[in-house]
Design a protein around this motif. Sequence first.
Motif, PDB file in Angstrom:
ATOM      1  N   ASP A 163      40.396  43.178  38.609  1.00 16.29           N
ATOM      2  CA  ASP A 163      38.946  43.038  38.646  1.00 16.29           C
ATOM      3  C   ASP A 163      38.626  41.668  38.075  1.00 16.29           C
ATOM      4  O   ASP A 163      38.786  41.442  36.870  1.00 16.29           O
ATOM      5  N   GLY A 164      38.220  40.758  38.941  1.00 11.91           N
ATOM      6  CA  GLY A 164      38.010  39.380  38.530  1.00 11.91           C
ATOM      7  C   GLY A 164      39.060  38.455  39.095  1.00 11.91           C
ATOM      8  O   GLY A 164      39.624  37.617  38.387  1.00 11.91           O
ATOM      9  N   THR A 165      39.332  38.611  40.400  1.00 11.86           N
ATOM     10  CA  THR A 165      40.361  37.766  41.016  1.00 11.86           C
ATOM     11  C   THR A 165      40.010  36.282  40.924  1.00 11.86           C
ATOM     12  O   THR A 165      40.888  35.433  40.788  1.00 11.86           O
ATOM     13  N   ARG A 166      38.701  35.961  40.984  1.00 12.89           N
ATOM     14  CA  ARG A 166      38.313  34.552  40.835  1.00 12.89           C
ATOM     15  C   ARG A 166      38.719  34.017  39.464  1.00 12.89           C
ATOM     16  O   ARG A 166      39.213  32.892  39.331  1.00 12.89           O
ATOM     17  N   ARG A 215      34.949  38.357  52.494  1.00 14.01           N
ATOM     18  CA  ARG A 215      34.992  37.017  51.903  1.00 14.01           C
ATOM     19  C   ARG A 215      35.365  37.042  50.419  1.00 14.01           C
ATOM     20  O   ARG A 215      35.272  36.016  49.738  1.00 14.01           O
ATOM     21  N   SER A 216      35.773  38.168  49.888  1.00 12.67           N
ATOM     22  CA  SER A 216      36.244  38.221  48.515  1.00 12.67           C
ATOM     23  C   SER A 216      37.717  37.815  48.471  1.00 12.67           C
ATOM     24  O   SER A 216      38.459  38.041  49.429  1.00 12.67           O
ATOM     25  N   PRO A 217      38.174  37.220  47.364  1.00 13.70           N
ATOM     26  CA  PRO A 217      39.543  36.713  47.302  1.00 13.70           C
ATOM     27  C   PRO A 217      40.548  37.815  46.969  1.00 13.70           C
ATOM     28  O   PRO A 217      40.225  38.809  46.315  1.00 13.70           O
ATOM     29  N   THR A 261      26.686  39.066  32.283  1.00 13.33           N
ATOM     30  CA  THR A 261      26.921  39.443  33.670  1.00 13.33           C
ATOM     31  C   THR A 261      27.962  38.492  34.227  1.00 13.33           C
ATOM     32  O   THR A 261      28.123  37.365  33.725  1.00 13.33           O
ATOM     33  N   THR A 262      28.678  38.926  35.254  1.00  9.60           N
ATOM     34  CA  THR A 262      29.672  38.032  35.844  1.00  9.60           C
ATOM     35  C   THR A 262      28.981  36.853  36.515  1.00  9.60           C
ATOM     36  O   THR A 262      29.272  35.700  36.217  1.00  9.60           O
ATOM     37  N   ASP A 322      33.621  39.634  34.210  1.00  9.36           N
ATOM     38  CA  ASP A 322      34.041  40.783  35.005  1.00  9.36           C
ATOM     39  C   ASP A 322      34.139  42.030  34.118  1.00  9.36           C
ATOM     40  O   ASP A 322      33.295  42.240  33.256  1.00  9.36           O
ATOM     41  N   CYS A 323      35.191  42.828  34.285  1.00 13.55           N
ATOM     42  CA  CYS A 323      35.303  44.062  33.500  1.00 13.55           C
ATOM     43  C   CYS A 323      35.517  43.794  32.013  1.00 13.55           C
ATOM     44  O   CYS A 323      35.248  44.660  31.171  1.00 13.55           O
TER      45      CYS A 323
END
Length: 265
Positions: free
Chosen positions: A87-90, A38-40, A155-156, A190-191
């Motif tokens: 890293d951080g597609t959202r 379920r990750s984009p 934090t993300t 994210d990163c």
Amino acid sequence: MSVRQTDIDLAHALADAAGAAIRPWFRAGAEVELKDDRSPVTRADREAEAAMRRILEAERSGDGILGEEYGERPGISGRRWVLDPIDGTRSFTAGRAIFGTLIALVEDGWPVLGVIDQPVQRERWVGAAGRPTTFNGAPARTRACPALEGALVATTSPHLFDDGDVPHFMALVAAVSGGYTRQGPVYGGDCYNYGLLASGHLDLVCESGLQFYDFAALAPIVEGAGGRMCDWNGDPLTADSAGHVLAIGDPARTEEVLEALRAAA
């Protein structure tokens, strides 16, 4: 474990190739798909990783590769390149330039070289074992944190934490805020948060549920800037770590951070 200049040069070439693949898709309506977890994922993720893999297959055919989008290719050299193209597609799909490309070189399970590249803002952190971390070629350094109370933690999102980990994170937030709940953490990043910590803008980053490709590049960067990377037990991060990640800008605060996390037990 040693890092050669040729390794660093290759890491730069990988980041350049990923950035060239990503930038045309930023804020350009890249279609989002959901993977089995379920990750984009977007076309930019896949094209960036494919571009890096082509270079590695040509330049380092004996090294292994582990990438978020295309899995693992075993190697014979004892070295493995670990890739997270976005890293951080959202954040990427939301048009927020706080995502990054992560590139790590790992020897015998230990990350020895790491890159965080933000291709839109053209910001790049590079850390390598035995060398100081750089930000766009200049030295990067974490900042002193005289007390846990008042530290700036990021934090993300706690929504990404493993079940049962949120109370521990909130115990840390309570410790740094001194009971002033309006002085909350920085969310999102994210990163990118780890680069900001390495450059002295954040004091702590606390995450849970990360995969190896999410954190392999981060330890050389944070530690080369004077900070510490470990899990929630204080142990170093390796390929066998479970995904509970701490970045601490001032290592003198380590025991206080660990005690705060345990306060919710």
